[in-house]
Design a protein around this motif. Structure first.
Motif, mmCIF file in Angstrom:
data_model
loop_
_atom_site.group_PDB
_atom_site.id
_atom_site.type_symbol
_atom_site.label_atom_id
_atom_site.label_comp_id
_atom_site.label_asym_id
_atom_site.label_seq_id
_atom_site.Cartn_x
_atom_site.Cartn_y
_atom_site.Cartn_z
ATOM 1 N N LEU A 109 -8.194 -11.842 5.347
ATOM 2 C CA LEU A 109 -8.040 -10.291 4.759
ATOM 3 C C LEU A 109 -7.947 -10.223 2.735
ATOM 4 C CD1 LEU A 109 -7.014 -7.037 4.902
ATOM 5 C CD2 LEU A 109 -4.747 -7.927 4.460
ATOM 6 N N THR A 110 -7.319 -11.318 2.893
ATOM 7 C CA THR A 110 -7.786 -11.308 1.451
ATOM 8 C C THR A 110 -9.863 -12.024 1.171
ATOM 9 O OG1 THR A 110 -5.233 -11.931 1.519
ATOM 10 C CG2 THR A 110 -7.048 -13.151 -1.000
ATOM 11 N N ALA A 166 -3.979 -5.477 9.782
ATOM 12 C CA ALA A 166 -3.590 -6.582 9.910
ATOM 13 C C ALA A 166 -1.896 -6.797 9.613
ATOM 14 C CB ALA A 166 -4.072 -6.952 8.181
ATOM 15 N N THR A 209 -4.215 -13.161 6.999
ATOM 16 C CA THR A 209 -3.415 -12.948 5.730
ATOM 17 C C THR A 209 -4.695 -13.876 4.566
ATOM 18 O OG1 THR A 209 -0.870 -13.816 5.942
ATOM 19 C CG2 THR A 209 -1.552 -12.946 4.168
ATOM 20 N N LEU A 251 -3.792 -6.087 -2.919
ATOM 21 C CA LEU A 251 -4.825 -6.706 -2.167
ATOM 22 C C LEU A 251 -5.671 -4.556 -2.509
ATOM 23 C CD1 LEU A 251 -3.924 -8.604 1.129
ATOM 24 C CD2 LEU A 251 -5.841 -8.668 -1.051
ATOM 25 N N TRP A 255 -11.710 -10.838 2.902
ATOM 26 C CA TRP A 255 -12.925 -10.251 3.026
ATOM 27 C C TRP A 255 -12.809 -9.320 1.672
ATOM 28 C CZ3 TRP A 255 -10.448 -4.998 4.419
ATOM 29 C CH2 TRP A 255 -11.793 -4.548 4.392
ATOM 30 N N VAL A 256 -11.521 -8.482 1.356
ATOM 31 C CA VAL A 256 -11.182 -8.397 -0.027
ATOM 32 C C VAL A 256 -11.831 -8.280 -0.985
ATOM 33 C CG1 VAL A 256 -9.763 -6.416 -0.992
ATOM 34 C CG2 VAL A 256 -9.399 -6.770 1.229
ATOM 35 N N TRP A 257 -12.216 -10.324 -1.017
ATOM 36 C CA TRP A 257 -12.686 -10.056 -2.451
ATOM 37 C C TRP A 257 -13.733 -10.177 -2.617
ATOM 38 C CZ3 TRP A 257 -14.596 -15.099 -3.321
ATOM 39 C CH2 TRP A 257 -14.563 -15.786 -4.868
ATOM 40 N N MET A 282 -7.442 -4.289 -5.090
ATOM 41 C CA MET A 282 -8.398 -4.810 -4.689
ATOM 42 C C MET A 282 -9.446 -3.135 -4.068
ATOM 43 S SD MET A 282 -7.757 -8.552 -4.903
ATOM 44 C CE MET A 282 -8.917 -8.919 -4.983
ATOM 45 N N ASN A 309 -12.968 -1.750 -5.213
ATOM 46 C CA ASN A 309 -14.609 -2.155 -4.366
ATOM 47 C C ASN A 309 -14.686 -0.256 -3.232
ATOM 48 O OD1 ASN A 309 -13.399 -4.268 -4.131
ATOM 49 N ND2 ASN A 309 -12.936 -4.698 -2.688
ATOM 50 N N LEU A 364 2.079 -8.642 -1.906
ATOM 51 C CA LEU A 364 -0.085 -9.308 -1.598
ATOM 52 C C LEU A 364 -0.610 -7.840 -1.121
ATOM 53 C CD1 LEU A 364 -1.452 -11.212 -0.341
ATOM 54 C CD2 LEU A 364 -0.518 -11.124 1.650
ATOM 55 N N ILE A 384 0.081 -8.943 12.249
ATOM 56 C CA ILE A 384 0.864 -10.444 11.941
ATOM 57 C C ILE A 384 2.026 -10.283 12.721
ATOM 58 C CG2 ILE A 384 1.970 -11.301 10.183
ATOM 59 C CD1 ILE A 384 -0.393 -10.679 8.412
#
Lengths: 256, 66
Positions: free
Chosen positions: B21-22, A106, B18, A223, B24-26, A226, A230, A219, A110
């Motif tokens: 992505l956030t 990702a 961004t 992530l 999707w992870v959450w 997190m 998961n 950030l 960007i």
């Protein structure tokens, strides 16, 4: 003594349950820090004057450069995790590089998209196949390949070992990306922040850039933690479903 | 196209990627938590999360590496 203590603390994290406990404690703080850093970084980005040559398009730098840095840093984190998988067999190492791959893809996307949007008004073209742009595009393809590999294999252990080898082989691309602007004649400008003789960029642009870079980095780590959590949960679900299937096959009726 | 267009598009692309992505992870985390809760509710627990008696009976299985 201090070093052995640090190693012991690192080894303690090998326990996924302990990692989950730590993640639950630190994630709210990491998310809060990310939001505050983005607020400061964006405020600074939109209140600074434009460059005397580029005008306001210099503001693209505040999202393009941090994303480009992260595209390489994420791969470096994956390379360290790959060593952790192959050498130390750390139980969370393969969880780490599997969770990091989509994040790296990702951020590389960007960097490529914003670079193209910056290139058109400044260079007069969306894209050129020069060394920097091509090597970053190769990095993007490598991330996609690693994601596909992890999803294609059912056995997480086997997928992790194979991915780890590929990550380490692909790491050769990182110094190529970093030094491509010095080794070859490219349309992309050489480094102006991380240099042996210090940054050559004006202070007015350096501060917003640093704040945005730190914001993007926090950030990424938020992530990443997190996504690792998961992945641990996903493996527990798989293990519990397998256990349920075995228990179902061990009912008195089936034993008789 | 003006320079403002390129700046706006760059920030828009960054924000979209961004946020996706956030999100999707959450959402992935929420889905996994829900699945774990459902398994727990149906009585399927990890070996380390089971009462002592169950574990002694050997109902648990190996292979939960995470």
């Amino acid at each position: 003594m201090t070093e052995s203590l640090a190693i012991t603390k690192f080894s303690d994290l090998a326990n996924p349950t302990r990692f989950l406990g730590l993640a639950a404690r630190i994630l709210p703080w990491m998310a809060g820090a990310t939001a505050i850093l983005f607020a400061i970084g964006l405020y600074l980005s939109f209140t600074t004057e434009g460059d005397y040559q580029q005008g306001m398009t210099v503001r693209i730098m505040y999202v393009h450069v941090p994303a480009a840095w992260l595209s390489m840093m994420c791969y470096s984190v994956m390379a360290v995790s790959a060593i952790g998988t192959l050498v130390w067999r750390h139980p969370l190492a393969d969880v780490s590089h599997k969770a990091a791959a989509p994040l790296g893809a990702a951020f590389t996307l960007i960097a490529l998209a914003t670079g193209s949007l910056w290139g058109k008004p400044m260079w007069g073209t969306w894209w050129v196949w020069d060394a920097r742009l091509t090597s970053v595009f190769v990095l993007f393809l490598m991330y996609l390949g690693l994601i596909a590999l992890n999803r294609a294999m059912d056995d997480p252990g086997r997928a992790a070992r194979l991915s780890a080898v590929l990550i380490l082989v692909g790491f050769v691309n990182i110094p190529i990306i970093k030094f491509s602007v010095d080794w070859w004649n490219t349309l992309h400008q050489p480094a102006s922040v991380i240099r042996m003789d210090g940054p050559t960029i004006d202070q007015e642009f350096l501060w917003p850039l640093l704040f945005m870079a730190i914001a993007f980095t926090t950030l990424f780590f938020t992530l990443h933690v997190m996504a690792m959590r998961n992945e641990i949960w996903r493996r527990r679900i798989t293990a519990q479903r397998r256990m349920a299937a075995r228990m179902a096959g061990r009912t008195p009726g089936s034993e008789a | 196209m003006t320079h403002t267009f390129y700046i706006a598009m760059s920030y828009a692309v960054t924000a979209i990627v961004t946020l996706c992505l956030t999100g999707w992870v959450w959402l992935d985390g929420r889905a996994r938590q829900k699945e774990l809760a459902e398994l727990e509710a149906s009585g399927i627990r990890r070996r380390s999360a089971q009462p002592r008696n169950d574990a002694a009976r050997g109902d648990a299985v190996k292979g939960d590496t995470a």
